[in-house]
Motif scaffolding. Structure first.
Motif, PDB file in Angstrom:
ATOM      1  N   GLY A  15       0.874  -1.134  -0.141  1.00 57.31           N
ATOM      2  CA  GLY A  15       0.090  -0.056  -0.002  1.00 57.31           C
ATOM      3  C   GLY A  15       0.731   1.176   0.165  1.00 57.31           C
ATOM      4  O   GLY A  15       1.957   1.398  -0.158  1.00 57.31           O
ATOM      5  N   PRO A  16       0.165   2.430   0.001  1.00 52.71           N
ATOM      6  CA  PRO A  16       0.815   3.622  -0.010  1.00 52.71           C
ATOM      7  C   PRO A  16       1.735   3.700   1.272  1.00 52.71           C
ATOM      8  O   PRO A  16       1.346   3.110   2.404  1.00 52.71           O
ATOM      9  N   ASP A  17       2.956   4.054   1.328  1.00 51.32           N
ATOM     10  CA  ASP A  17       4.121   4.143   2.439  1.00 51.32           C
ATOM     11  C   ASP A  17       4.206   2.878   2.946  1.00 51.32           C
ATOM     12  O   ASP A  17       4.385   2.814   4.275  1.00 51.32           O
ATOM     13  N   GLY A  18       4.213   1.645   2.324  1.00 50.57           N
ATOM     14  CA  GLY A  18       4.532   0.464   2.754  1.00 50.57           C
ATOM     15  C   GLY A  18       5.645   0.159   3.374  1.00 50.57           C
ATOM     16  O   GLY A  18       5.772  -0.405   4.381  1.00 50.57           O
ATOM     17  N   ARG A  19       6.729   0.896   3.109  1.00 51.92           N
ATOM     18  CA  ARG A  19       8.109   0.968   3.937  1.00 51.92           C
ATOM     19  C   ARG A  19       7.821   1.678   5.059  1.00 51.92           C
ATOM     20  O   ARG A  19       8.368   0.960   6.158  1.00 51.92           O
ATOM     21  N   LEU A  20       7.185   2.752   5.406  1.00 53.78           N
ATOM     22  CA  LEU A  20       6.746   3.254   6.609  1.00 53.78           C
ATOM     23  C   LEU A  20       6.150   2.181   7.441  1.00 53.78           C
ATOM     24  O   LEU A  20       6.549   2.134   8.624  1.00 53.78           O
ATOM     25  N   MET A  21       5.215   1.578   6.929  1.00 54.23           N
ATOM     26  CA  MET A  21       4.282   0.589   7.799  1.00 54.23           C
ATOM     27  C   MET A  21       5.271  -0.546   8.222  1.00 54.23           C
ATOM     28  O   MET A  21       5.095  -1.024   9.656  1.00 54.23           O
ATOM     29  N   GLU A  22       6.088  -1.107   7.440  1.00 50.51           N
ATOM     30  CA  GLU A  22       7.077  -1.970   7.909  1.00 50.51           C
ATOM     31  C   GLU A  22       8.043  -1.482   9.121  1.00 50.51           C
ATOM     32  O   GLU A  22       8.141  -2.230  10.285  1.00 50.51           O
ATOM     33  N   GLY A  23       8.523  -0.285   8.784  1.00 48.07           N
ATOM     34  CA  GLY A  23       9.398   0.228   9.880  1.00 48.07           C
ATOM     35  C   GLY A  23       8.862   0.592  11.141  1.00 48.07           C
ATOM     36  O   GLY A  23       9.180   0.340  12.394  1.00 48.07           O
ATOM     37  N   PHE A  24       7.208   1.041  10.877  1.00 52.01           N
ATOM     38  CA  PHE A  24       6.617   1.229  12.098  1.00 52.01           C
ATOM     39  C   PHE A  24       6.355   0.159  12.944  1.00 52.01           C
ATOM     40  O   PHE A  24       6.718   0.154  14.361  1.00 52.01           O
ATOM     41  N   ALA A  25       6.102  -0.958  12.363  1.00 46.39           N
ATOM     42  CA  ALA A  25       5.916  -2.266  12.998  1.00 46.39           C
ATOM     43  C   ALA A  25       7.064  -2.935  13.696  1.00 46.39           C
ATOM     44  O   ALA A  25       7.186  -3.263  14.935  1.00 46.39           O
ATOM     45  N   LYS A  26       8.175  -2.608  12.960  1.00 44.50           N
ATOM     46  CA  LYS A  26       9.486  -2.988  13.621  1.00 44.50           C
ATOM     47  C   LYS A  26       9.994  -2.077  15.126  1.00 44.50           C
ATOM     48  O   LYS A  26       9.945  -2.811  16.085  1.00 44.50           O
ATOM     49  N   GLU A  27       9.518  -0.902  14.993  1.00 41.73           N
ATOM     50  CA  GLU A  27       9.402  -0.136  16.150  1.00 41.73           C
ATOM     51  C   GLU A  27       8.564  -0.543  17.472  1.00 41.73           C
ATOM     52  O   GLU A  27       8.958  -0.474  18.479  1.00 41.73           O
ATOM     53  N   LEU A  28       7.352  -0.696  17.120  1.00 39.87           N
ATOM     54  CA  LEU A  28       6.308  -1.251  18.081  1.00 39.87           C
ATOM     55  C   LEU A  28       6.960  -2.458  18.607  1.00 39.87           C
ATOM     56  O   LEU A  28       6.742  -2.860  19.730  1.00 39.87           O
ATOM     57  N   CYS A  29       7.506  -3.469  17.566  1.00 44.98           N
ATOM     58  CA  CYS A  29       8.054  -4.772  18.255  1.00 44.98           C
ATOM     59  C   CYS A  29       9.157  -4.595  19.035  1.00 44.98           C
ATOM     60  O   CYS A  29       9.031  -4.899  20.295  1.00 44.98           O
ATOM     61  N   GLN A  30      10.146  -3.713  18.778  1.00 43.23           N
ATOM     62  CA  GLN A  30      11.095  -3.438  19.573  1.00 43.23           C
ATOM     63  C   GLN A  30      10.825  -2.884  21.121  1.00 43.23           C
ATOM     64  O   GLN A  30      11.490  -3.154  21.905  1.00 43.23           O
ATOM     65  N   ALA A  31       9.576  -1.878  20.885  1.00 46.35           N
ATOM     66  CA  ALA A  31       9.256  -1.278  21.994  1.00 46.35           C
ATOM     67  C   ALA A  31       8.504  -2.386  22.857  1.00 46.35           C
ATOM     68  O   ALA A  31       8.109  -2.066  24.227  1.00 46.35           O
ATOM     69  N   GLY A  32       8.215  -3.421  22.539  1.00 37.16           N
ATOM     70  CA  GLY A  32       7.563  -4.536  23.230  1.00 37.16           C
ATOM     71  C   GLY A  32       5.997  -4.329  23.383  1.00 37.16           C
ATOM     72  O   GLY A  32       5.301  -4.956  24.198  1.00 37.16           O
ATOM     73  N   TYR A  33       5.535  -3.617  22.411  1.00 34.47           N
ATOM     74  CA  TYR A  33       3.906  -3.393  22.325  1.00 34.47           C
ATOM     75  C   TYR A  33       3.142  -5.066  22.151  1.00 34.47           C
ATOM     76  O   TYR A  33       3.565  -5.577  21.547  1.00 34.47           O
ATOM     77  N   ALA A  34       2.155  -4.996  22.995  1.00 38.85           N
ATOM     78  CA  ALA A  34       1.311  -6.318  22.835  1.00 38.85           C
ATOM     79  C   ALA A  34       0.606  -6.467  21.376  1.00 38.85           C
ATOM     80  O   ALA A  34       0.564  -5.363  20.602  1.00 38.85           O
ATOM     81  N   GLU A  35       0.455  -7.595  20.922  1.00 37.84           N
ATOM     82  CA  GLU A  35      -0.014  -7.571  19.551  1.00 37.84           C
ATOM     83  C   GLU A  35      -1.222  -6.673  19.320  1.00 37.84           C
ATOM     84  O   GLU A  35      -1.324  -6.217  18.160  1.00 37.84           O
ATOM     85  N   ILE A  36      -2.273  -6.744  19.929  1.00 39.69           N
ATOM     86  CA  ILE A  36      -3.584  -6.449  19.892  1.00 39.69           C
ATOM     87  C   ILE A  36      -3.474  -4.502  19.805  1.00 39.69           C
ATOM     88  O   ILE A  36      -3.823  -3.848  18.889  1.00 39.69           O
ATOM     89  N   THR A  37      -2.482  -4.024  20.524  1.00 38.24           N
ATOM     90  CA  THR A  37      -2.141  -2.642  20.634  1.00 38.24           C
ATOM     91  C   THR A  37      -1.355  -2.472  19.437  1.00 38.24           C
ATOM     92  O   THR A  37      -1.804  -1.292  18.733  1.00 38.24           O
ATOM     93  N   ALA A  38      -0.486  -3.064  19.022  1.00 42.27           N
ATOM     94  CA  ALA A  38       0.506  -2.700  17.868  1.00 42.27           C
ATOM     95  C   ALA A  38      -0.491  -2.806  16.715  1.00 42.27           C
ATOM     96  O   ALA A  38      -0.493  -1.998  15.596  1.00 42.27           O
ATOM     97  N   ARG A  39      -1.350  -3.568  16.604  1.00 42.83           N
ATOM     98  CA  ARG A  39      -2.421  -3.667  15.472  1.00 42.83           C
ATOM     99  C   ARG A  39      -3.109  -2.520  15.257  1.00 42.83           C
ATOM    100  O   ARG A  39      -3.468  -2.067  14.297  1.00 42.83           O
ATOM    101  N   ARG A  40      -3.610  -2.192  16.512  1.00 39.42           N
ATOM    102  CA  ARG A  40      -4.559  -0.747  16.482  1.00 39.42           C
ATOM    103  C   ARG A  40      -3.718   0.272  16.213  1.00 39.42           C
ATOM    104  O   ARG A  40      -4.332   1.187  15.357  1.00 39.42           O
TER     105      ARG A  40
END
Length: 97
Positions: free
Chosen positions: A18-43
């Motif tokens: 999708g638009p800005d897909g690279r940003l979405m991947e990077g954002f997911a990486k940051e959320l993962c590294q910060a230890g966000y719970a799955e449901i919160t990260a998905r939101r």
């Protein structure tokens, strides 16, 4: 990193391509590294997807966001009728911006 939060190959592909897909991947990486719970990260990812969708409809990119556009997006959340973005998400997205 999107695989950390989504199981569906279709959904992962949709976010990446999708638009800005690279940003979405990077954002997911940051959320993962910060230890966000799955449901919160998905939101958070869904709220980011909504912001990207809205900016694309305006003919802009996320890179062009400024304070005025953020305020406009917050106003948009109060009357949003975007397909795929429900009322429950709107409450969450307003906290995110």
């Amino acid at each position: 990193m999107l695989e950390e939060f989504f199981e569906s190959p279709f959904r992962i592909h949709e976010l990446r391509e999708g638009p800005d897909g690279r940003l979405m991947e990077g954002f997911a990486k940051e959320l993962c590294q910060a230890g966000y719970a799955e449901i919160t990260a998905r939101r958070h990812i869904r709220a980011a997807e909504h912001l990207i969708h809205w900016t694309a409809r305006k003919g802009k990119t996320v890179a062009a966001l400024d304070e005025r556009m953020i305020e406009e997006f917050v106003g948009h959340l109060n009357r949003c009728r975007c397909p795929r973005y429900g009322v429950a998400l709107l409450d969450f997205a307003s906290l995110w911006v």
